[in-house]
Scaffold this active site. Structure first.
Site, short mmCIF file in Angstrom:
data_model
loop_
_atom_site.label_atom_id
_atom_site.label_comp_id
_atom_site.label_asym_id
_atom_site.label_seq_id
_atom_site.Cartn_x
_atom_site.Cartn_y
_atom_site.Cartn_z
N HIS A 109 0.98 6.26 6.29
CA HIS A 109 1.29 6.23 4.98
C HIS A 109 1.18 7.19 3.65
CE1 HIS A 109 -0.98 1.80 5.10
NE2 HIS A 109 -0.64 1.20 3.96
N SER A 140 0.80 -1.50 0.38
CA SER A 140 -0.04 0.02 0.04
C SER A 140 0.65 1.05 -0.30
CB SER A 140 -1.03 0.10 0.99
OG SER A 140 -0.18 -0.71 2.39
#
Length: 289
Positions: A270, A44
């Site tokens: 992230h 991801s």
């Protein structure tokens, strides 16, 4: 370095010509002689989960992830992006299927899910919310002199090495780059009883003493990935030096990673869009280093 020398030179020449608009390096093959055929693999952080625009709900893949940004500059003859949220080094069969003997460039961002790093960050956030002082996360994972998270990171090394070997087997002419993760923990952390940045406290809930521990976790993962890449014929793109000062506590517009509560579109813990742009720059820089 195994498998990469000739095609690394070819790819470098092509990239320099396209990026700068100038001629290829003297003595290097012309870009048209050896077209770049690029396959992007990874988890991801590479797919850019949550970063606009999401083009795959299954894989949480963005058309502004670092592979797409890189491809827009190098204009490869072929580009396949199989990055996918949740990917692990131990289970890459679907992504490996995208490789062919004609592939000349591969980027691989992998390993964090094998070590369950995001699970650790989420659990540490909960522990810090309940116990904001001390280091409850470190104490939870470190028992009897053994650290569960650091051991999982050690175990990532062989899995990543095996994945790199399989990439070489399927794409023997490819220049393979394993890309590390951008830094999320601040490099300069306060003492356990020192003041915390109130603005950062709105985005993360780690206990004061756990910031240093989480910094150790990400540095150890970076080192393991680098060692696995270099000892198995791949280049390593270390994103830590460039991301100093761009951690989850940096101001908006400077921050490359988001915390538990993102203020820019991305998944918690992230890279945001700026982080993806930074990763693209670092990969490009490593290609013509």
């Amino acid at each position: 370095m195994r498998h990469t020398t000739r095609h690394a030179t070819v790819v470098t020449a092509a990239l320099l010509a396209v990026w700068t608009g100038g001629p290829a390096l003297a003595g290097s093959p012309a870009p048209s002689d050896e077209p770049v055929r690029y396959v992007a693999m990874g988890d991801s952080a590479a797919s850019a989960a949550g970063v606009p625009d999401q083009t795959s709900l299954k894989c949480l893949r963005s058309n502004n992830n670092y592979p797409h940004l890189l491809a827009r500059h190098i204009h490869p003859a072929a580009f396949t992006d199989v990055t996918c949220s949740g990917a692990t080094a131990a289970q890459l069969s679907d992504q490996l299927a995208a490789l062919t003997p004609d592939t000349t460039l591969v980027t691989l961002t992998i390993g964090a899910n094998d070590a369950r790093v995001v699970d650790v960050l989420e659990y540490c956030s909960a522990l810090g919310l309940a116990h904001p002082q001390g280091a409850p996360c470190r104490d939870h994972y470190r028992r009897d002199g053994h650290d569960e998270v650091l051991q999982r990171i050690v175990d990532v090394g062989p899995a990543v090495a095996t994945a790199v070997d399989e990439v070489h087997r399927r794409a023997p002419q490819a220049h393979v780059l394993v890309t590390g993760y951008v830094r999320f923990a601040p490099t300069g952390v306060p003492a356990a009883d020192g003041p915390r940045d109130p603005a950062c406290r709105l985005r993360e809930t780690f206990a004061d003493g756990d910031l240093a521990y989480l910094g150790l976790v990400e540095r150890r993962l970076d080192a393991v990935l680098g060692r696995a890449a270099r000892t198995h014929g791949a280049d390593f793109v270390d994103n830590h030096p460039a991301s100093n000062g761009h951690d989850i506590c940096a101001p908006d517009g400077v921050r490359w990673s988001e915390g538990l509560v993102p203020t820019r579109p991305t998944a918690p813990f992230h890279p945001n869009a700026l982080g993806e742009q930074a990763m693209a720059r670092e990969v490009y820089a490593r290609l013509h280093h």
